[in-house]
Design a protein around this motif. Structure first.
Motif, PDB file in Angstrom:
ATOM      1  N   TYR A 152     -17.842 -16.227 -10.305  1.00  0.00           N
ATOM      2  CA  TYR A 152     -18.392 -14.991 -10.880  1.00  0.00           C
ATOM      3  C   TYR A 152     -19.905 -15.125 -10.935  1.00  0.00           C
ATOM      4  O   TYR A 152     -20.467 -16.205 -10.778  1.00  0.00           O
ATOM      5  CB  TYR A 152     -17.812 -14.706 -12.268  1.00  0.00           C
ATOM      6  N   ASP A 153     -20.572 -14.006 -11.161  1.00  0.00           N
ATOM      7  CA  ASP A 153     -22.020 -13.995 -11.295  1.00  0.00           C
ATOM      8  C   ASP A 153     -22.387 -13.176 -12.516  1.00  0.00           C
ATOM      9  O   ASP A 153     -21.636 -12.287 -12.944  1.00  0.00           O
ATOM     10  CB  ASP A 153     -22.679 -13.409 -10.041  1.00  0.00           C
ATOM     11  N   LEU A 154     -23.555 -13.487 -13.085  1.00  0.00           N
ATOM     12  CA  LEU A 154     -24.014 -12.823 -14.303  1.00  0.00           C
ATOM     13  C   LEU A 154     -25.452 -12.363 -14.149  1.00  0.00           C
ATOM     14  O   LEU A 154     -26.269 -13.055 -13.541  1.00  0.00           O
ATOM     15  CB  LEU A 154     -23.969 -13.791 -15.497  1.00  0.00           C
ATOM     16  N   ALA A 155     -25.743 -11.228 -14.722  1.00  0.00           N
ATOM     17  CA  ALA A 155     -27.124 -10.782 -14.889  1.00  0.00           C
ATOM     18  C   ALA A 155     -27.231 -10.137 -16.262  1.00  0.00           C
ATOM     19  O   ALA A 155     -26.259  -9.591 -16.789  1.00  0.00           O
ATOM     20  CB  ALA A 155     -27.523  -9.773 -13.804  1.00  0.00           C
ATOM     21  N   GLY A 156     -28.407 -10.243 -16.849  1.00  0.00           N
ATOM     22  CA  GLY A 156     -28.615  -9.665 -18.170  1.00  0.00           C
ATOM     23  C   GLY A 156     -29.828  -8.759 -18.194  1.00  0.00           C
ATOM     24  O   GLY A 156     -30.767  -8.931 -17.400  1.00  0.00           O
ATOM     25  N   PHE A 157     -29.802  -7.799 -19.077  1.00  0.00           N
ATOM     26  CA  PHE A 157     -30.876  -6.812 -19.204  1.00  0.00           C
ATOM     27  C   PHE A 157     -31.143  -6.597 -20.695  1.00  0.00           C
ATOM     28  O   PHE A 157     -30.227  -6.277 -21.442  1.00  0.00           O
ATOM     29  CB  PHE A 157     -30.479  -5.481 -18.549  1.00  0.00           C
ATOM     30  N   SER A 158     -32.386  -6.786 -21.111  1.00  0.00           N
ATOM     31  CA  SER A 158     -32.710  -6.632 -22.519  1.00  0.00           C
ATOM     32  C   SER A 158     -33.912  -5.723 -22.694  1.00  0.00           C
ATOM     33  O   SER A 158     -34.828  -5.730 -21.868  1.00  0.00           O
ATOM     34  CB  SER A 158     -33.002  -7.994 -23.155  1.00  0.00           C
ATOM     35  N   VAL A 159     -33.900  -4.958 -23.764  1.00  0.00           N
ATOM     36  CA  VAL A 159     -35.019  -4.083 -24.109  1.00  0.00           C
ATOM     37  C   VAL A 159     -35.439  -4.399 -25.539  1.00  0.00           C
ATOM     38  O   VAL A 159     -34.604  -4.529 -26.437  1.00  0.00           O
ATOM     39  CB  VAL A 159     -34.638  -2.593 -23.976  1.00  0.00           C
ATOM     40  N   GLY A 160     -36.754  -4.546 -25.717  1.00  0.00           N
ATOM     41  CA  GLY A 160     -37.306  -4.769 -27.040  1.00  0.00           C
ATOM     42  C   GLY A 160     -38.443  -3.799 -27.293  1.00  0.00           C
ATOM     43  O   GLY A 160     -38.779  -2.970 -26.436  1.00  0.00           O
ATOM     44  N   ALA A 161     -39.033  -3.916 -28.458  1.00  0.00           N
ATOM     45  CA  ALA A 161     -40.160  -3.050 -28.789  1.00  0.00           C
ATOM     46  C   ALA A 161     -41.158  -3.816 -29.639  1.00  0.00           C
ATOM     47  O   ALA A 161     -40.796  -4.733 -30.390  1.00  0.00           O
ATOM     48  CB  ALA A 161     -39.685  -1.805 -29.537  1.00  0.00           C
ATOM     49  N   ALA A 162     -42.410  -3.424 -29.500  1.00  0.00           N
ATOM     50  CA  ALA A 162     -43.486  -3.980 -30.317  1.00  0.00           C
ATOM     51  C   ALA A 162     -44.387  -2.845 -30.746  1.00  0.00           C
ATOM     52  O   ALA A 162     -44.540  -1.852 -30.016  1.00  0.00           O
ATOM     53  CB  ALA A 162     -44.279  -5.021 -29.526  1.00  0.00           C
ATOM     54  N   GLU A 163     -44.970  -2.968 -31.925  1.00  0.00           N
ATOM     55  CA  GLU A 163     -45.987  -2.003 -32.305  1.00  0.00           C
ATOM     56  C   GLU A 163     -47.168  -2.152 -31.339  1.00  0.00           C
ATOM     57  O   GLU A 163     -47.508  -3.265 -30.930  1.00  0.00           O
ATOM     58  CB  GLU A 163     -46.444  -2.239 -33.740  1.00  0.00           C
ATOM     59  N   ARG A 164     -47.754  -1.068 -30.979  1.00  0.00           N
ATOM     60  CA  ARG A 164     -48.816  -1.065 -29.972  1.00  0.00           C
ATOM     61  C   ARG A 164     -49.943  -2.049 -30.308  1.00  0.00           C
ATOM     62  O   ARG A 164     -50.488  -2.718 -29.442  1.00  0.00           O
ATOM     63  CB  ARG A 164     -49.383   0.351 -29.832  1.00  0.00           C
ATOM     64  N   ASP A 165     -50.264  -2.149 -31.596  1.00  0.00           N
ATOM     65  CA  ASP A 165     -51.374  -3.012 -31.992  1.00  0.00           C
ATOM     66  C   ASP A 165     -50.946  -4.465 -32.236  1.00  0.00           C
ATOM     67  O   ASP A 165     -51.742  -5.282 -32.726  1.00  0.00           O
ATOM     68  CB  ASP A 165     -52.073  -2.464 -33.237  1.00  0.00           C
ATOM     69  N   ALA A 166     -49.693  -4.799 -31.893  1.00  0.00           N
ATOM     70  CA  ALA A 166     -49.199  -6.152 -32.125  1.00  0.00           C
ATOM     71  C   ALA A 166     -48.742  -6.836 -30.837  1.00  0.00           C
ATOM     72  O   ALA A 166     -48.096  -7.884 -30.886  1.00  0.00           O
ATOM     73  CB  ALA A 166     -48.051  -6.128 -33.128  1.00  0.00           C
ATOM     74  N   LEU A 167     -49.070  -6.252 -29.676  1.00  0.00           N
ATOM     75  CA  LEU A 167     -48.667  -6.856 -28.406  1.00  0.00           C
ATOM     76  C   LEU A 167     -49.409  -8.178 -28.184  1.00  0.00           C
ATOM     77  O   LEU A 167     -50.549  -8.357 -28.620  1.00  0.00           O
ATOM     78  CB  LEU A 167     -48.959  -5.898 -27.248  1.00  0.00           C
ATOM     79  N   LEU A 168     -48.759  -9.093 -27.512  1.00  0.00           N
ATOM     80  CA  LEU A 168     -49.323 -10.397 -27.168  1.00  0.00           C
ATOM     81  C   LEU A 168     -49.471 -10.516 -25.654  1.00  0.00           C
ATOM     82  O   LEU A 168     -48.743  -9.853 -24.909  1.00  0.00           O
ATOM     83  CB  LEU A 168     -48.406 -11.510 -27.685  1.00  0.00           C
ATOM     84  N   PRO A 169     -50.407 -11.389 -25.200  1.00  0.00           N
ATOM     85  CA  PRO A 169     -51.327 -12.237 -25.966  1.00  0.00           C
ATOM     86  C   PRO A 169     -52.542 -11.464 -26.443  1.00  0.00           C
ATOM     87  O   PRO A 169     -52.835 -10.380 -25.956  1.00  0.00           O
ATOM     88  CB  PRO A 169     -51.720 -13.297 -24.933  1.00  0.00           C
ATOM     89  N   ARG A 170     -53.277 -12.073 -27.383  1.00  0.00           N
ATOM     90  CA  ARG A 170     -54.484 -11.418 -27.886  1.00  0.00           C
ATOM     91  C   ARG A 170     -55.433 -12.451 -28.495  1.00  0.00           C
ATOM     92  O   ARG A 170     -55.011 -13.422 -29.123  1.00  0.00           O
ATOM     93  CB  ARG A 170     -54.138 -10.367 -28.932  1.00  0.00           C
ATOM     94  N   ASP A 171     -56.713 -12.250 -28.276  1.00  0.00           N
ATOM     95  CA  ASP A 171     -57.787 -13.014 -28.932  1.00  0.00           C
ATOM     96  C   ASP A 171     -57.729 -14.523 -28.697  1.00  0.00           C
ATOM     97  O   ASP A 171     -58.198 -15.301 -29.540  1.00  0.00           O
ATOM     98  CB  ASP A 171     -57.787 -12.753 -30.445  1.00  0.00           C
ATOM     99  N   VAL A 172     -57.159 -14.971 -27.574  1.00  0.00           N
ATOM    100  CA  VAL A 172     -57.130 -16.406 -27.279  1.00  0.00           C
ATOM    101  C   VAL A 172     -58.554 -16.881 -27.007  1.00  0.00           C
ATOM    102  O   VAL A 172     -59.307 -16.234 -26.271  1.00  0.00           O
ATOM    103  CB  VAL A 172     -56.218 -16.702 -26.077  1.00  0.00           C
ATOM    104  N   ALA A 173     -58.921 -18.028 -27.589  1.00  0.00           N
ATOM    105  CA  ALA A 173     -60.296 -18.522 -27.470  1.00  0.00           C
ATOM    106  C   ALA A 173     -60.297 -20.034 -27.336  1.00  0.00           C
ATOM    107  O   ALA A 173     -59.357 -20.709 -27.783  1.00  0.00           O
ATOM    108  CB  ALA A 173     -61.109 -18.100 -28.690  1.00  0.00           C
ATOM    109  N   PRO A 174     -61.342 -20.598 -26.728  1.00  0.00           N
ATOM    110  CA  PRO A 174     -61.458 -22.060 -26.651  1.00  0.00           C
ATOM    111  C   PRO A 174     -61.365 -22.683 -28.037  1.00  0.00           C
ATOM    112  O   PRO A 174     -61.920 -22.169 -29.014  1.00  0.00           O
ATOM    113  CB  PRO A 174     -62.844 -22.255 -26.031  1.00  0.00           C
ATOM    114  N   GLY A 175     -60.647 -23.780 -28.121  1.00  0.00           N
ATOM    115  CA  GLY A 175     -60.442 -24.459 -29.392  1.00  0.00           C
ATOM    116  C   GLY A 175     -59.124 -24.130 -30.050  1.00  0.00           C
ATOM    117  O   GLY A 175     -58.687 -24.857 -30.962  1.00  0.00           O
ATOM    118  N   ASP A 176     -58.468 -23.049 -29.645  1.00  0.00           N
ATOM    119  CA  ASP A 176     -57.159 -22.726 -30.208  1.00  0.00           C
ATOM    120  C   ASP A 176     -56.167 -23.845 -29.895  1.00  0.00           C
ATOM    121  O   ASP A 176     -56.170 -24.417 -28.802  1.00  0.00           O
ATOM    122  CB  ASP A 176     -56.623 -21.415 -29.626  1.00  0.00           C
TER     123      ASP A 176
END
Length: 351
Positions: A152-176
């Motif tokens: 047999y074979d399998l495939a999966g499909f998922s849907v999620g949601a995020a608030e627009r102002d909480a999407l990642l990645p964000r603000d990554v900087a040297p030293g993190d």
């Protein structure tokens, strides 16, 4: 000519109906806020407002389990590949800051064996429970002549949601700081190489696992993929998460740079975490070079997170059941242009 039926052609509608009845309580047990209706409709409905979102962005993902399925079929271990299937999808959602909402599966086989399929779907339902998403539907395809008996074979499909102002990645900087969350094993990538190594060693799946006392080789390698959704979401909601990378095919070198801004790189010290015995065994048994190990397998790190406060982040992740290791830090891009540098300690297999 004798009268022909769909069943005589290899498709059993009654078996399909029986499977749906077996699945219904499994799916119902995964219901969550936002789900409208249940299994049996032509499509699944989901109410984002009822799920508590105010300005949502939908995030979607699809994946499979790869040739790990071959081991499941050869060993009759059908109970956990469904967890693998969900994990491969929902872990890809959460690294974008999204909460997984619902999941659908595609199960294809030559001849439907209801008990086998029900065990697979029970694993899918368990994966959805661990991820906090609802199993809202799917498709069972019986296609005689397309698959060998029992396959047999399998495939999966998922849907999620995020608030627009909480999407990642964000603000990554040297030293993190970059932290690693331990994997539960090989997860669901690299199994074509795993199977080749096992075949070359003339070991059967029922042989004792050289790296896991009390388990057979098949049992140890079938450990399901860890689902990181709840711990990573908790980190994100605490305001400690800047970026996250699901370590799948391509390993750390292929996945961590995907969440770093242009002009930055990841500096990783592999002495920061112990290489799990399964990977040391694969490297030795297959004569696999260190660079190839890192590119094919997760090597013990299933999720990498870039954080603002390493101490607070590690403490919160451990509260949610994760084993956490320091991996390294973000730096300005190297002159070579490489987006990641991994320093290997002496004695690392294949180094």
């Amino acid at each position: 000519m004798a009268s022909m039926t769909y069943r005589s052609a290899g498709v059993d509608i009654d078996a399909g109906d029986a499977l749906v009845e077996r699945i219904k309580p499994l799916a119902k047990a995964t219901s969550r806020a936002g789900v409208m209706g249940g299994i049996g409709g032509f499509g699944a409905l989901f109410d984002l407002k009822a799920a508590g979102f105010r300005d949502p962005v939908l995030v979607s993902s699809t994946d499979g389990v790869g040739t790990k399925l071959k081991i499941a079929i050869d060993t009759g271990t059908h109970d956990t590949v469904g967890i693998d299937l969900v994990a491969m999808c929902v872990n890809d959602l959460v690294v974008q800051g999204a909460e997984p909402l619902f999941f659908l599966d595609y199960f294809a086989t030559g001849r439907l064996a209801v008990e086998q399929a029900a065990r697979v779907v029970a694993g899918i339902a368990e994966g959805c429970r661990l991820a906090g998403c609802a199993l809202v539907g799917g498709e069972t395809a019986e296609m005689p002549g397309m698959y060998a008996a029992g396959d047999y074979d399998l495939a999966g499909f998922s849907v999620g949601a995020a608030e627009r102002d909480a999407l990642l990645p964000r603000d990554v900087a040297p030293g993190d700081a970059i932290l690693g969350l331990a994997s539960s094993g090989v997860h669901s990538n690299g199994f074509s190489l795993v199977r080749r190594i096992v075949e070359a060693g003339n070991a059967g799946w029922s042989a004792p696992a050289p790296f896991a006392a009390g388990q057979t080789l098949g049992e140890a390698l079938m450990a399901p993929t860890r689902i990181y959704v709840k711990s990573v979401l908790a980190l994100h909601r605490a305001g400690l998460l800047k970026a996250a990378a699901h370590i799948t095919g391509g390993g750390l070198p292929g996945n961590l740079p995907r969440v770093l801004p242009e002009g930055m790189c990841a500096v990783i010290d592999a002495a920061g975490w112990p290489l799990p015995p399964v990977f040391a065994w694969l490297a030795r048994a297959g004569g696999v070079a260190a660079e190839e190990m890192l590119r094919v397998f997760n090597c013990g790190i299933g999720m990498a997170v870039v954080v603002t406060d390493a101490t607070a982040a590690a403490a919160l992740l451990r509260e949610h059941g994760e084993t956490v290791f320091p991996l390294g830090h973000v730096a300005a891009a190297m002159e070579s242009g490489e987006a990641i540098r991994i320093d290997l300690p002496a004695g690392w297999p294949g180094a």
